[in-house]
Design a protein around this motif. Structure first.
Motif, mmCIF file in Angstrom:
data_model
loop_
_atom_site.group_PDB
_atom_site.id
_atom_site.type_symbol
_atom_site.label_atom_id
_atom_site.label_comp_id
_atom_site.label_asym_id
_atom_site.label_seq_id
_atom_site.Cartn_x
_atom_site.Cartn_y
_atom_site.Cartn_z
ATOM 1 N N ASP A 16 0.816 -1.214 0.000
ATOM 2 C CA ASP A 16 0.000 0.000 0.000
ATOM 3 C C ASP A 16 0.854 1.269 0.000
ATOM 4 O O ASP A 16 0.312 2.369 -0.171
ATOM 5 C CB ASP A 16 -0.906 0.032 1.245
ATOM 6 N N ILE A 17 2.146 1.145 0.210
ATOM 7 C CA ILE A 17 2.980 2.336 0.375
ATOM 8 C C ILE A 17 2.934 3.237 -0.861
ATOM 9 O O ILE A 17 2.787 4.456 -0.727
ATOM 10 C CB ILE A 17 4.422 1.967 0.771
ATOM 11 N N ASP A 18 3.018 2.682 -2.065
ATOM 12 C CA ASP A 18 3.000 3.546 -3.260
ATOM 13 C C ASP A 18 1.691 4.328 -3.391
ATOM 14 O O ASP A 18 1.733 5.547 -3.574
ATOM 15 C CB ASP A 18 3.313 2.746 -4.523
ATOM 16 N N PRO A 19 0.504 3.690 -3.307
ATOM 17 C CA PRO A 19 -0.718 4.498 -3.386
ATOM 18 C C PRO A 19 -0.888 5.452 -2.202
ATOM 19 O O PRO A 19 -1.427 6.552 -2.359
ATOM 20 C CB PRO A 19 -1.854 3.475 -3.452
ATOM 21 N N VAL A 20 -0.393 5.084 -1.029
ATOM 22 C CA VAL A 20 -0.427 5.995 0.120
ATOM 23 C C VAL A 20 0.450 7.212 -0.161
ATOM 24 O O VAL A 20 0.055 8.347 0.094
ATOM 25 C CB VAL A 20 0.006 5.276 1.419
ATOM 26 N N LEU A 21 1.649 6.985 -0.715
ATOM 27 C CA LEU A 21 2.547 8.097 -1.053
ATOM 28 C C LEU A 21 1.922 9.037 -2.084
ATOM 29 O O LEU A 21 2.069 10.255 -1.984
ATOM 30 C CB LEU A 21 3.882 7.571 -1.586
ATOM 31 N N GLU A 22 1.216 8.474 -3.044
ATOM 32 C CA GLU A 22 0.549 9.294 -4.053
ATOM 33 C C GLU A 22 -0.487 10.213 -3.396
ATOM 34 O O GLU A 22 -0.534 11.408 -3.671
ATOM 35 C CB GLU A 22 -0.124 8.380 -5.081
ATOM 36 N N LEU A 23 -1.294 9.659 -2.503
ATOM 37 C CA LEU A 23 -2.289 10.460 -1.792
ATOM 38 C C LEU A 23 -1.614 11.454 -0.849
ATOM 39 O O LEU A 23 -2.009 12.619 -0.758
ATOM 40 C CB LEU A 23 -3.246 9.542 -1.025
ATOM 41 N N GLU A 24 -0.574 11.019 -0.171
ATOM 42 C CA GLU A 24 0.188 11.870 0.752
ATOM 43 C C GLU A 24 0.734 13.102 0.022
ATOM 44 O O GLU A 24 0.608 14.228 0.498
ATOM 45 C CB GLU A 24 1.335 11.048 1.363
ATOM 46 N N LYS A 25 1.345 12.883 -1.133
ATOM 47 C CA LYS A 25 1.936 13.993 -1.889
ATOM 48 C C LYS A 25 0.861 14.933 -2.434
ATOM 49 O O LYS A 25 1.078 16.137 -2.549
ATOM 50 C CB LYS A 25 2.823 13.454 -3.008
ATOM 51 N N ASN A 26 -0.311 14.388 -2.756
ATOM 52 C CA ASN A 26 -1.410 15.205 -3.239
ATOM 53 C C ASN A 26 -1.970 16.090 -2.135
ATOM 54 O O ASN A 26 -2.269 17.260 -2.353
ATOM 55 C CB ASN A 26 -2.504 14.309 -3.828
ATOM 56 N N LEU A 27 -2.122 15.532 -0.938
ATOM 57 C CA LEU A 27 -2.745 16.256 0.171
ATOM 58 C C LEU A 27 -1.762 17.134 0.942
ATOM 59 O O LEU A 27 -2.143 18.175 1.477
ATOM 60 C CB LEU A 27 -3.403 15.258 1.135
#
Length: 171
Positions: A16-27
């Motif tokens: 899940d780290i890659d999709p979490v990072l994508e959301l993290e960088k967006n927010l």
């Protein structure tokens, strides 16, 4: 018109780290966590000596939220909580926070602490609804933007989990 999918909560895993990072960088573009920070947290989230609880929220095949808690003795700390913008106001933030408070209860923590950006009023209202109270500030906590953090504390997380009145508009 199709009904929106209610996100399902589950334990965060390494994939899940890659999709979490994508959301993290967006927010949180200025102060996003790194891949290494998430790996480090997840390293302490499983087994009999676990001191962390990380969960993700999935709507269909899309990750739309995540949250994490660290515990140490009788104190827990909400490390992170995030909800995709298109899920703001759906109650998902409250569901994620409830899961973290359940974990704090399982870890037998008497208090839960957190830091929240002073300009994130949406999050502050969520935390207050759960019984968190402001106790101080950390000047320049969020870098590189030099934004202050509001420090909040909740005593007796078990009571809060059982007694919260959620709303559909402020999650």
């Amino acid at each position: 018109m199709t009904e929106p999918v209610t996100p399902r909560l589950r334990e965060m895993r390494w994939w899940d780290i890659d999709p979490v990072l994508e959301l993290e960088k967006n927010l949180f573009p200025e102060d996003a966590w790194s891949r290494g920070m998430f790996w480090s947290e997840l390293a302490h989230a499983r087994g009999p000596e676990a001191t962390r609880r990380y969960v993700v929220a999935e709507a269909g095949d899309r990750l739309v939220g995540y949250a994490g808690l660290a515990s140490s003795g009788e104190l827990a700390d909400v490390q992170t909580i995030a909800v995709a913008r298109d899920h703001w106001g759906t109650g998902l933030g409250g569901r994620l926070l409830t899961e973290l408070l359940r974990a704090a209860t399982t870890f037998e923590c008497a208090e839960v602490m957190l830091e929240c950006r002073v300009d994130n009023v949406r999050a502050q209202k969520l935390y207050e609804r759960f019984g968190f109270e402001p106790i101080g500030f950390r000047r320049g906590y969020y870098q590189p933007g030099n934004v202050d953090a509001l420090v909040m504390r909740l005593t007796d997380p078990a009571t809060s989990v059982n007694g919260v009145q959620g709303t559909e508009t402020h999650g």
